[in-house]
Design an enzyme around this catalytic site. Sequence first.
Site: not given
Ligand code: AGP
Length: 597
Positions: A2, A27, A74, A100-101, A470, A474, A477, A493, A592
Site C-alpha cells: 500500500c 507497493r 494491496w 497502511n498496516g 532464487e 523469480k 513470481e 529422494h 514490493k
Molecule cells: C523478491 O523478488 C520478492 N518480491 C520478495 O521475496 C522480497 O525479497 C521479500 O519480500 C523481502 O523483501 P526485503 O528484501 O525488502 O525485506
Amino acid sequence: MCGIVGYLGKKSATPILLSGLKRLEYRGYDSAGICVLENGALRTFKKEGPIQMLATELEKQSLDSQIGIAHTRWATHGRPNEINAHPHYDCHHNIAVVHNGIVENFEGLKILLEKEGHKIVSETDSEIISHLIEKFYKGNLEQAVLEAVRLLEGTFGLAVISTSENKLVAARRGSPLILGIGPDEVFIASDASAIIEYTNQVIYLEDNEIATISESGYKIESLDGHSINNQITEIKWTIEEIEKSGFEHFMLKEIFEQPKAIANALRGRIKDDKIKLSVNFDSKKIDKIIITACGTSWHSALIGKYLLEKIVGIPTEVDYASEFRYRSPIVRENNLLVVISQSGETADTLAALREIKNCETLGIINSVGSTISREVKSGIYLHAGPEIGVASTKAFTSQVASLVLLALYLKEQISGQLDKDLSVELLTIPEKIQSILDQAETIKEISQNLVNAKNLLYLGRGINFPVALEGALKLKEVSYIHAEGYPAAEMKHGPIALIDKNMFVIFIVNHGPIFEKIISNMQEVQARGGRIITITDTKDATIEKLSEFVITVPSVSEELSPLVNIVSLQLISYYVASANGINVDKPRNLAKSVTVE
Ligand code: AGP
C-alpha cells in the site's frame, strides 16, 4: 505494501497526488483513491484496478484544491473494489483517512462503533479509523487522531484530512511514513520515490509519532504528547533512477543495472589491503552468526551462510524472519544478528530484529533511511539505487556481493590478513555479469521453449543451491509457472517422480569437487525423459550431450559463482513472463515491500 501520498501547499494537489501514486504503484495496485478538500467539502474518487483507471477518471474532473490525500492498495481485509479502496470516510463525510498496516483489533472496535450508531460500509479494517476519529473529534483534528490511534492494536501509517480544518495529520506505528519538506509545502509519503520529483528534503517519522501540517508549517509530536525535533535528511538519489530509461520494464532495467549496482556496493570498500565497512563491534568476539530475512533476501542469507562458514569459519544459522521471532531462538551476547532487507521495511524482518536486544546487530539494506537501517547497530548499505520492480534482482546480487565483503572483513579482522585473491576477483564481477547480459538475445530464444511449461525444477548444489531457490522464486513470481528449487542430489529422494518428457529441469553446474556428482544427477533426469537446460562455467562434452540448451557463464571462484549464475535465471524469468504477456513489474497478488506480518 500500500502506498500513501499527502500534500498541503500552494500548488494544485491533484496532479501531485496522482504522480505520487504512480510512483508508489509498485507497493500495491489492486485499487486506488484520492480525496481533496475543495471549498469546504471532501471530494473523493476511487477506482478498482491500476492507477491509470483513477487517472482517467480524474481527467474528467476539474479540481481546485491545495490539500489532499491518496492511496494505492494491496488488499489485506476485504476484496479489491471501490468500496474497500481508500480513502475511507466517517459517517458524515467530514473526515477522510488513508491507512497502511493492519488494525488487529478492528472486529472489536467495529462492534463498539456500530453500537454507538456508526455506519461502517466497507469490509476493511481501515475504515474504523475514520469513525474513531469522528467519535473523538471536538474541533481539533490532531487531538482526535491521537485519541483514535491510542485504541488501535497492530500497525498503521496514516494520513487524515477533514472538512473543518485546513490541516493534514499523519501518524505512524510500524508502517513507514516520511514528510517531504519543500518551500511553502509539505508532502507525506510511504517512501521517497513518491515525492523526489518535488523535494529531496525528508523527515523520517518514527514509530508512535504524529505530524500535523498546516499552512504555517509542520510539527511532530510523540503519541504521548511530547514535541519532537526530527532531523531533515537529504535524499541522494535522483528522479532518473526511478524511471525506466528506455527499458520496457523496471525488472529488465534492474537486471541490466547489476554491473553498476555491484560496482557501487564495492566502491571504496576494498582499499589499501583492507576491507572498509562501518562496523561497530569487535569481530574477534563473535562466536556465532544468525542471519534472518524474507524471500529473495533469505536466499542471499543462505549464500551468506556458505560464505561466512567457508571464509571466516564462524558457525552461521539462517532463519526466515517470520519463523525466527515465533520460536525460541538461542541468541547470546557474543552472537551477531545479521538482517538482510532490500526495502528495510519488511514487517517480519523488522519484528525479528526488534525481538533481539542482547547481541550485536548488522543490517544489509538497500533503502537508505529505512526503519531497519535506523534500528541496527551497524550497517552495510547496498547503494544499488532504488529497486522498483517487484521481483528483486539487483538487490539480490548486491546483497551477495555485500556478504562476500562482510566475510572478507571478518576474516581480515580475525586473522589480520586480507584474502587478496578473492577481494581482487570480487572487483571483476561487474564485467563478468556484463558478459552474461551480452548474451541476453540467446537467453531470450532459449526462454521461448518454456512459455508453455507447467512445472520446472531448478537444481544446484552447495553455494548454488540457494541460486536454484532464487531462480525458481523469480519464475514463479513473474510468470506464475510452478517451479521448485532443490539441492541436485536431493532430487532422487522425491522430486524425481515428477520427471517426464514435459518437464524442464534447469541445472546449475560449476567446476569443482561435486562436478561429477551433478553430472550423474543430469544423467538421472535425462534417463527419465526430462528436458535439461544447463547454466555452466565448464565446456564439457557430457554436459553438451545431456542438455537441450547450455548457457555458458564466466568461470569464477566458487564463492562468487552465485553472482554470475543467477543472472541468466533472472533473464529467463523475465523473458518467459513477458512472452506470456504478463506485466512483470506488477505481478498478481504481490507488492514490493511487505509491511504487514
Ligand atoms: C523478491 O523478488 C520478492 N518480491 C520478495 O521475496 C522480497 O525479497 C521479500 O519480500 C523481502 O523483501 P526485503 O528484501 O525488502 O525485506
